[in-house]
Design a protein around this motif. Structure first.
Motif, short mmCIF file in Angstrom:
data_model
loop_
_atom_site.label_atom_id
_atom_site.label_comp_id
_atom_site.label_asym_id
_atom_site.label_seq_id
_atom_site.Cartn_x
_atom_site.Cartn_y
_atom_site.Cartn_z
N GLU A 104 -29.21 -0.91 28.84
CA GLU A 104 -28.72 0.44 28.52
C GLU A 104 -27.95 0.49 27.20
O GLU A 104 -27.64 1.55 26.70
N ALA A 105 -27.61 -0.68 26.70
CA ALA A 105 -26.75 -0.70 25.52
C ALA A 105 -27.52 -0.17 24.31
O ALA A 105 -28.64 -0.60 24.01
N MET A 106 -26.89 0.74 23.58
CA MET A 106 -27.53 1.35 22.41
C MET A 106 -27.24 0.57 21.15
O MET A 106 -26.09 0.20 20.89
N ALA A 107 -28.26 0.31 20.39
CA ALA A 107 -28.07 -0.23 19.05
C ALA A 107 -28.18 0.98 18.12
O ALA A 107 -29.08 1.81 18.29
N HIS A 108 -27.25 1.09 17.18
CA HIS A 108 -27.35 2.27 16.34
C HIS A 108 -27.13 1.95 14.86
O HIS A 108 -26.50 0.96 14.50
N THR A 109 -27.65 2.81 14.04
CA THR A 109 -27.48 2.70 12.60
C THR A 109 -27.34 4.09 12.02
O THR A 109 -28.05 5.01 12.41
#
Lengths: 389, 281
Positions: free
Chosen positions: B226-231
């Motif tokens: 569920e962990a979001m990776a974001h940029t």
């Protein structure tokens, strides 16, 4: 003056006006015995267009000989009368152009539409000299004729922003290439060249293998007109420097678009002018008297202007004061002053030269566009460089 | 150095034109690498491009009927040219109904890529339109700038939603903010977020699916699904990318390196396009 155009001719009239609007800012309106001439010229005098509508184009063509006039109107005003082509076709049954002495300086355009609707436009005009370019289609060594589709398709290959195109011909082929002015641009610009075989033309006569360069933009108006009316386009041209004429015609109208072409030596200095042999000093344009003498001794009465003739170094002297000049005029003082004022606003150099020709022209009904001024070469001053003062 | 090629299939010509049109929308200039098997349109991640880089690979044999190349030298059988893709786009635009299109390297007033189209005409002789596109030949010593980019060590890889929908969303968001956050997780969820002083807008996409990269890919490392990776990226770069797309790809995916880079991959049958958008602070 009372002209009435009906049915599909209203649309043709509108298209002609739109076509002319692509070139110039003013519409020159001149009733003639053999029809109505609608003309315009661009600001640099390098493009001239004329639509000649014969009396048969109109349902009613009445010109009162006592009140002959030549006038000009802002192009935008006339365009506004014939605004939407699509709705014109559907709703306008008849277009009437009238003038009575009581109207003074206004031409009345009335559109008779469906359901009894009348749209009346009163357009103010200015009296003016006859606007006429000198060109001779009959004696052009190169004559081509093609269906409008061919030229429209050809032009598609060039970007809409393209200014100048170079047309080259041999006995069997025609090449079109975009023309790049600056040396610096040449290494960065994309060059496009299209080659057409003579077989694609209805008529292809090349007596002089040559290349001419002219402004493509000015032609788009004619191409649109020809395509919508389906009339073949004829192209007349000669050596570089001499104007190229494109025309379409049918039994009731003739349109001529005359464009200046780059002359050979001007490829180096990037100015457009007609190549004429250096004139004898007598005919330097700052010497009005000798110029006028030349005019009077020319074999053809009342010659017309050559488009985009190079300028004179001095401003044209006030014409009305010259006794010789006076006798050639029909026009009154006010007109001339108007013309003079215009010159103040206009940039040199071509405008100044225009004053010489326009002022001295006495248009007569017999004036036809194909006249050639035989002493023309001598009259035209070749370039600014050669001015003595 | 020699290059001569010819395309005669209308479908191939249309496809090639669409690819070039897409590239033309992404940047004013780019590098064209020609090898015996492939053509590459390359944009290296320089400051002048805003840090964006692009790698577009075409399999030559799927487009051209004739293709001959003689590179700079026998051991470096390739040619590297810098040009404006817009010019190729323009040249191809009116050649869509051509019987054949030849593309070759020529020397006119300068080195040029010449496109010659044989067009149908009203007579037995066809119309030939020739376009000379000026190019700069890139010397061998600079070729390292235009190598195939390596796959970054991404945190999350996810399939993109339909590009048209994504484009509509990003177009609207562009009016509100200059920066957009792309985030995604391994459960097929992706969010596009913008945040300003006045408003924050998030568009949620679900059930997108995650590409299976295999055991040796970074995703195999245990990671919270569920962990979001974001940029956070410049929204105009993303918008430009989406606006240029002319063909629906068979596969479209996005790799996110947390706070570093967004790597977009579009795969068509015979063309692949990779686009890297760096993070902004």
């Amino acid at each position: 003056m009372d002209y009435v155009a009906t049915g599909s001719n209203v649309k043709v009239l509108a298209k002609a006006i739109h076509s002319l609007s692509r070139i110039g800012e003013e519409l020159y309106f001149e009733p003639l015995d053999d029809g109505l001439a609608l003309r315009t010229v661009n600001s640099s005098r390098s493009a001239f267009a004329c639509f000649h509508l014969s009396p048969l184009f109109f349902q009613r063509f009445h010109t009162s000989p006592a009140h002959r006039f030549r006038c000009k109107m802002p192009m935008k005003s006339v365009q506004a009368v014939f605004k939407s082509l699509a709705s014109l076709e559907k709703t306008v049954e008849k277009c009437r152009i009238e003038w009575k002495p009581a109207d003074k300086s206004q031409l009345t355009f009335t559109l008779h539409c469906k359901h009894g609707l009348l749209k009346t436009h009163n357009l103010s005009f200015q009296d003016c000299e006859s606007l006429q370019a000198v060109f001779d289609k009959e004696h052009c060594p190169n004559v081509l004729r093609a269906q409008p589709r061919l030229l429209v398709d050809t032009v598609l290959h060039f970007p809409p922003s393209l200014e100048e195109v170079t047309v080259s011909v041999s006995g069997e082929r025609m090449w079109l290439k975009n023309h790049v002015e600056d040396e610096s641009d040449q290494s960065k610009a994309m060059m496009t060249e299209l080659c057409l075989s003579s077989e694609e033309f209805d008529h292809f006569v090349v007596s002089l293998q040559t290349s001419i360069t002219f402004c493509l933009k000015e032609l788009r108006g004619l191409l649109v007109f020809a395509e919508s009316t389906g009339l073949p386009i004829s192209v007349y041209f000669d050596e570089p420097g001499r104007p190229v004429v494109l025309s379409v015609s049918d039994s009731v109208l003739e349109a001529n678009f005359v464009l200046a072409t780059l002359s050979e030596d001007s490829h180096h200095n990037n100015t457009k002018r007609a190549p004429t042999p250096p004139p004898p000093d007598d005919f330097m344009c700052d010497d009005m008297d000798s110029y006028l003498i030349a005019m009077e001794t020319s074999e053809i009465a009342g010659p017309s202007t050559e488009i985009n003739q190079p300028s004179c170094s001095t401003r044209a002297p006030t014409m009305p004061n010259l006794p010789n000049h006076r006798s050639l005029f029909d026009n009154d003082q006010e007109e001339q002053q108007e013309e003079e004022e215009e010159y103040d606003l206009e940039r040199p150099p071509n405008k100044k030269f225009r004053s010489l020709f326009f002022g001295s022209v006495l248009p007569t009904p017999s004036q036809v566009s194909n006249q050639t001024l035989q002493s023309q070469d001598v009259l035209a001053s070749d370039s600014e460089d050669e001015k003595s003062s | 150095m020699k290059f001569r090629s010819k395309m005669i299939d209308v479908g191939c010509l249309n496809h090639f034109t669409r690819v070039v049109n897409t590239i033309a929308k992404l940047n004013k200039t780019c590098v064209l690498r020609l090898t015996p098997d492939n053509l590459y349109f390359v944009l290296s991640g320089k400051v002048s491009n805003g840090g964006v880089s692009m790698w577009c690979e075409l399999l030559q044999v799927n487009f051209f009927d004739e293709y001959q190349i003689e590179g700079v030298s026998p051991d470096a059988n390739e040619i590297c040219l810098e040009l404006a893709p817009e010019n190729i786009s323009r040249a191809l635009k009116t050649a869509q109904n051509a019987k054949s299109v030849k593309i070759k390297l020529t020397k006119k007033h300068c080195p040029c890529l010449t496109l010659a189209a044989d067009l149908p005409s009203l007579s037995s002789v066809s119309r030939v339109v020739t376009h000379d596109i000026p190019v700069d030949v890139i010397p061998r010593r600079m070729w390292h700038d235009f190598k195939e980019p390596s796959m970054p060590d991404f945190d999350v890889s996810i399939y993109l939603p339909p590009l048209k929908i994504m484009k509509n969303v990003v177009d609207r968001m562009k009016n509100l903010s200059n920066y957009l956050v792309i985030e995604a997780n391994l459960s097929g969820e992706m969010n596009l977020k913008i945040e300003t002083d006045l408003v924050s807008v998030t568009t949620h996409f679900k059930d997108l699916g995650n590409p299976p990269w295999g055991d040796d890919a970074s995703q195999s490392r245990s990671r919270d699904m569920e962990a979001m990776a974001h940029t956070r990226v410049d929204i105009r770069k993303l918008q430009q990318f989406l606006a240029g797309q002319q063909v629906n790809p068979s596969k479209a995916m996005c790799n996110i390196v947390h706070k570093r880079i967004v790597h977009l991959i579009l795969l068509h049958e015979d063309v692949s396009l990779q686009y890297f958008i760096p993070a902004v602070a």
